[in-house]
Design an enzyme around this catalytic site. Structure first.
Site, PDB file in Angstrom:
ATOM      1  N   LYS A  72       0.839  -1.214   0.000  1.00 16.10           N
ATOM      2  CA  LYS A  72       0.000   0.000   0.000  1.00 16.10           C
ATOM      3  C   LYS A  72       0.869   1.256   0.000  1.00 16.10           C
ATOM      4  O   LYS A  72       0.644   2.184  -0.782  1.00 16.10           O
ATOM      5  CB  LYS A  72      -0.927   0.028   1.238  1.00 16.10           C
ATOM      6  CG  LYS A  72      -1.862  -1.168   1.347  1.00 16.10           C
ATOM      7  CD  LYS A  72      -2.750  -1.092   2.571  1.00 16.10           C
ATOM      8  CE  LYS A  72      -2.039  -1.111   3.916  1.00 16.10           C
ATOM      9  NZ  LYS A  72      -1.314  -2.368   4.226  1.00 16.10           N
ATOM     10  N   ARG A  76      -9.475   0.903   8.539  1.00 17.75           N
ATOM     11  CA  ARG A  76      -9.214  -0.495   8.901  1.00 17.75           C
ATOM     12  C   ARG A  76     -10.303  -1.132   9.715  1.00 17.75           C
ATOM     13  O   ARG A  76     -10.163  -2.281  10.153  1.00 17.75           O
ATOM     14  CB  ARG A  76      -7.912  -0.602   9.699  1.00 17.75           C
ATOM     15  CG  ARG A  76      -6.741  -0.182   8.892  1.00 17.75           C
ATOM     16  CD  ARG A  76      -5.477  -0.483   9.605  1.00 17.75           C
ATOM     17  NE  ARG A  76      -4.465   0.376   9.046  1.00 17.75           N
ATOM     18  CZ  ARG A  76      -3.232  -0.005   8.806  1.00 17.75           C
ATOM     19  NH1 ARG A  76      -2.856  -1.214   9.086  1.00 17.75           N
ATOM     20  NH2 ARG A  76      -2.384   0.837   8.277  1.00 17.75           N
ATOM     21  N   ARG A  86      12.067  -6.200   5.252  1.00 23.05           N
ATOM     22  CA  ARG A  86      11.885  -4.760   4.995  1.00 23.05           C
ATOM     23  C   ARG A  86      12.717  -3.905   5.954  1.00 23.05           C
ATOM     24  O   ARG A  86      12.817  -4.193   7.136  1.00 23.05           O
ATOM     25  CB  ARG A  86      10.402  -4.393   5.162  1.00 23.05           C
ATOM     26  CG  ARG A  86      10.171  -2.899   5.185  1.00 23.05           C
ATOM     27  CD  ARG A  86       8.717  -2.527   5.103  1.00 23.05           C
ATOM     28  NE  ARG A  86       7.953  -2.874   6.288  1.00 23.05           N
ATOM     29  CZ  ARG A  86       6.680  -2.569   6.441  1.00 23.05           C
ATOM     30  NH1 ARG A  86       6.011  -1.941   5.477  1.00 23.05           N
ATOM     31  NH2 ARG A  86       6.036  -2.920   7.542  1.00 23.05           N
ATOM     32  N   ARG A 140      11.271  -1.963  11.482  1.00 25.75           N
ATOM     33  CA  ARG A 140      10.129  -1.573  12.306  1.00 25.75           C
ATOM     34  C   ARG A 140       9.899  -2.627  13.386  1.00 25.75           C
ATOM     35  O   ARG A 140       9.987  -3.821  13.113  1.00 25.75           O
ATOM     36  CB  ARG A 140       8.878  -1.451  11.420  1.00 25.75           C
ATOM     37  CG  ARG A 140       8.698  -0.058  10.888  1.00 25.75           C
ATOM     38  CD  ARG A 140       7.612   0.057   9.867  1.00 25.75           C
ATOM     39  NE  ARG A 140       6.323  -0.534  10.226  1.00 25.75           N
ATOM     40  CZ  ARG A 140       5.238  -0.416   9.485  1.00 25.75           C
ATOM     41  NH1 ARG A 140       5.279   0.290   8.349  1.00 25.75           N
ATOM     42  NH2 ARG A 140       4.105  -0.980   9.837  1.00 25.75           N
ATOM     43  N   ARG A 142      -0.647  -8.915  13.275  1.00 22.17           N
ATOM     44  CA  ARG A 142      -1.186  -7.954  12.293  1.00 22.17           C
ATOM     45  C   ARG A 142      -2.026  -8.669  11.233  1.00 22.17           C
ATOM     46  O   ARG A 142      -3.058  -8.162  10.795  1.00 22.17           O
ATOM     47  CB  ARG A 142      -0.046  -7.174  11.640  1.00 22.17           C
ATOM     48  CG  ARG A 142       0.541  -6.108  12.569  1.00 22.17           C
ATOM     49  CD  ARG A 142       1.938  -5.722  12.163  1.00 22.17           C
ATOM     50  NE  ARG A 142       1.984  -4.972  10.925  1.00 22.17           N
ATOM     51  CZ  ARG A 142       3.092  -4.837  10.183  1.00 22.17           C
ATOM     52  NH1 ARG A 142       4.218  -5.414  10.547  1.00 22.17           N
ATOM     53  NH2 ARG A 142       3.050  -4.128   9.091  1.00 22.17           N
TER      54      ARG A 142
HETATM   55  P1  AP5 Z   1       4.877  -1.586   1.849  1.00 20.65           P
HETATM   56  O1  AP5 Z   1       4.610  -0.733   0.674  1.00 20.65           O
HETATM   57  O2  AP5 Z   1       5.574  -0.998   3.033  1.00 20.65           O
HETATM   58  O3  AP5 Z   1       3.516  -2.338   2.295  1.00 20.65           O
HETATM   59  P2  AP5 Z   1       2.297  -1.825   3.154  1.00 20.65           P
HETATM   60  O4  AP5 Z   1       1.084  -2.500   2.617  1.00 20.65           O
HETATM   61  O5  AP5 Z   1       2.286  -0.328   3.219  1.00 20.65           O
HETATM   62  O6  AP5 Z   1       2.696  -2.481   4.542  1.00 20.65           O
HETATM   63  P3  AP5 Z   1       2.725  -1.901   6.003  1.00 20.65           P
HETATM   64  O7  AP5 Z   1       3.367  -2.963   6.839  1.00 20.65           O
HETATM   65  O8  AP5 Z   1       3.348  -0.545   6.070  1.00 20.65           O
HETATM   66  O9  AP5 Z   1       1.226  -1.794   6.297  1.00 20.65           O
HETATM   67  P4  AP5 Z   1       0.532  -1.856   7.621  1.00 20.65           P
HETATM   68  O10 AP5 Z   1      -0.825  -1.603   7.182  1.00 20.65           O
HETATM   69  O11 AP5 Z   1       0.682  -3.059   8.448  1.00 20.65           O
HETATM   70  O12 AP5 Z   1       1.326  -0.739   8.482  1.00 20.65           O
HETATM   71  P5  AP5 Z   1       1.042   0.794   8.739  1.00 20.65           P
HETATM   72  O13 AP5 Z   1       2.322   1.497   8.788  1.00 20.65           O
HETATM   73  O14 AP5 Z   1       0.011   1.306   7.803  1.00 20.65           O
HETATM   74  O15 AP5 Z   1       5.686  -2.869   1.342  1.00 20.65           O
HETATM   75  C1  AP5 Z   1       6.144  -3.860   2.236  1.00 20.65           C
HETATM   76  C2  AP5 Z   1       7.530  -4.373   1.775  1.00 20.65           C
HETATM   77  O16 AP5 Z   1       7.369  -5.049   0.528  1.00 20.65           O
HETATM   78  C3  AP5 Z   1       8.554  -3.237   1.525  1.00 20.65           C
HETATM   79  O17 AP5 Z   1       9.822  -3.689   1.872  1.00 20.65           O
HETATM   80  C4  AP5 Z   1       8.444  -2.988   0.008  1.00 20.65           C
HETATM   81  O18 AP5 Z   1       9.679  -2.512  -0.522  1.00 20.65           O
HETATM   82  C5  AP5 Z   1       8.100  -4.388  -0.503  1.00 20.65           C
HETATM   83  N1  AP5 Z   1       7.252  -4.384  -1.687  1.00 20.65           N
HETATM   84  C6  AP5 Z   1       6.236  -3.520  -1.986  1.00 20.65           C
HETATM   85  N2  AP5 Z   1       5.648  -3.868  -3.153  1.00 20.65           N
HETATM   86  C7  AP5 Z   1       6.299  -4.988  -3.587  1.00 20.65           C
HETATM   87  C8  AP5 Z   1       6.147  -5.821  -4.734  1.00 20.65           C
HETATM   88  N3  AP5 Z   1       5.208  -5.576  -5.663  1.00 20.65           N
HETATM   89  N4  AP5 Z   1       6.967  -6.881  -4.865  1.00 20.65           N
HETATM   90  C9  AP5 Z   1       7.935  -7.137  -3.934  1.00 20.65           C
HETATM   91  N5  AP5 Z   1       8.139  -6.377  -2.825  1.00 20.65           N
HETATM   92  C10 AP5 Z   1       7.313  -5.318  -2.653  1.00 20.65           C
HETATM   93  O19 AP5 Z   1       0.395   0.754  10.185  1.00 20.65           O
HETATM   94  C11 AP5 Z   1       1.182   0.410  11.308  1.00 20.65           C
HETATM   95  C12 AP5 Z   1       0.321   0.371  12.559  1.00 20.65           C
HETATM   96  O20 AP5 Z   1      -0.271   1.668  12.804  1.00 20.65           O
HETATM   97  C13 AP5 Z   1      -0.863  -0.591  12.529  1.00 20.65           C
HETATM   98  O21 AP5 Z   1      -0.491  -1.921  12.835  1.00 20.65           O
HETATM   99  C14 AP5 Z   1      -1.749   0.048  13.612  1.00 20.65           C
HETATM  100  O22 AP5 Z   1      -1.263  -0.230  14.897  1.00 20.65           O
HETATM  101  C15 AP5 Z   1      -1.577   1.532  13.348  1.00 20.65           C
HETATM  102  N6  AP5 Z   1      -2.564   2.061  12.397  1.00 20.65           N
HETATM  103  C16 AP5 Z   1      -2.312   2.666  11.193  1.00 20.65           C
HETATM  104  N7  AP5 Z   1      -3.453   2.998  10.583  1.00 20.65           N
HETATM  105  C17 AP5 Z   1      -4.463   2.604  11.400  1.00 20.65           C
HETATM  106  C18 AP5 Z   1      -5.889   2.635  11.318  1.00 20.65           C
HETATM  107  N8  AP5 Z   1      -6.514   3.164  10.259  1.00 20.65           N
HETATM  108  N9  AP5 Z   1      -6.601   2.123  12.330  1.00 20.65           N
HETATM  109  C19 AP5 Z   1      -6.003   1.613  13.442  1.00 20.65           C
HETATM  110  N10 AP5 Z   1      -4.660   1.522  13.591  1.00 20.65           N
HETATM  111  C20 AP5 Z   1      -3.897   2.015  12.568  1.00 20.65           C
END
Ligand code: AP5
Length: 211
Positions: free
Chosen positions: A13, A88, A127, A156, A167
């Site tokens: 994402k 979410r 990552r 992270r 997660r």
């Molecule tokens: P990346 O692009 O970082 O993936 P992502 O889907 O953004 O993954 P995240 O782990 O950041 O999402 P998340 O939703 O768990 O965490 P967030 O920070 O939003 O890609 C992942 C890896 O794969 C990278 O190394 C990238 O280079 C690689 N990659 C990408 N595309 C690829 C491809 N096509 N092929 C190969 N490799 C690829 O949230 C963190 C925390 O914040 C949550 O757990 C929660 O506690 C809180 N939080 C955030 N938003 C909310 C909400 N709305 N409600 C409640 N809690 C929330």
């Protein structure tokens, strides 16, 4: 245009939101990035979120809706926004809908990035992210420099195996129902096969958006 990006942790994402933001000229708003920045700044919001985030649990809906209220009414989001992981739970989807209606806007597109669990675990376990601008990297060690801003790459805390397992479980239990909620509310969720190289996923995404 307001675009909601859904998908499990590691689905890409954040990666795709940055690329789409550059292509479409609208800002990316990632609640995870906002919360990590708040934590670094030592604000009340950041400190409240820390324990939830470290465990891989969702932070309370009230905190997220507060962030969305701030950003969606700010001048930066005047032309729209790409909401990365910002919806979410069903109450967040409902709350965002109501909030946008009050300012004469609506969600225009909902995209779901689909990747199987084995690939997600592989991506998250390798990552690193920039401490400064949050850009994610594959195959770079902690301590290396970010190509974009020169910041330091770190692992992270919630990419540790136990937090990743939680997660994925939290995603299935609390976020997957959001897909049905949008479908029930006449907003077609566009599913993208995101288990492909980054460029290919961007092409599929732009095609789904009619761009
Ligand atoms: P990346 O692009 O970082 O993936 P992502 O889907 O953004 O993954 P995240 O782990 O950041 O999402 P998340 O939703 O768990 O965490 P967030 O920070 O939003 O890609 C992942 C890896 O794969 C990278 O190394 C990238 O280079 C690689 N990659 C990408 N595309 C690829 C491809 N096509 N092929 C190969 N490799 C690829 O949230 C963190 C925390 O914040 C949550 O757990 C929660 O506690 C809180 N939080 C955030 N938003 C909310 C909400 N709305 N409600 C409640 N809690 C929330």
């Amino acid at each position: 245009m307001i675009i909601v990006l859904l998908g499990p942790p590691g689905a890409g994402k954040g990666t795709q939101a940055d690329l789409l933001s550059a292509k479409l000229g609208i800002p990316k708003i990632a609640t995870g990035d906002v919360l990590r920045a708040a934590l670094r700044d030592g604000t009340k919001r950041g400190l409240e979120a820390k324990a939830y985030m470290d465990r891989g649990d969702l932070v309370p809906d009230s905190v997220i809706l507060g962030i969305l209220q701030d950003v969606m009414t700010s001048p930066a989001a005047k032309e729209g926004a790409i909401l990365d992981g910002a919806v979410r739970t069903v109450p967040q989807a409902e709350g965002l809908g109501k909030m946008l209606k009050e300012i004469g806007k609506k969600v225009d597109r909902v995209l779901l990035f689909d990747v199987d669990d084995e690939e997600l675990v592989k991506r998250l376990s390798t990552r690193t992210v920039c401490e400064g601008c949050q850009t994610p990297y594959m195959g770079r060690d902690p301590g290396a420099k970010c190509e974009k801003c020169g910041g330091k790459l770190v692992r992270r805390k919630d990419d540790e195996p136990e937090a990743v397992r939680n997660r994925l479980e939290v995603y299935r239990r609390q976020t997957a129902p959001v897909i049905d909620w949008y479908d029930d509310n006449k907003m077609k969720v566009l599913k993208i096969d995101a288990d492909a190289p980054v460029d290919a996923v961007t092409k599929r995404t732009l095609k789904a958006l009619g761009k």
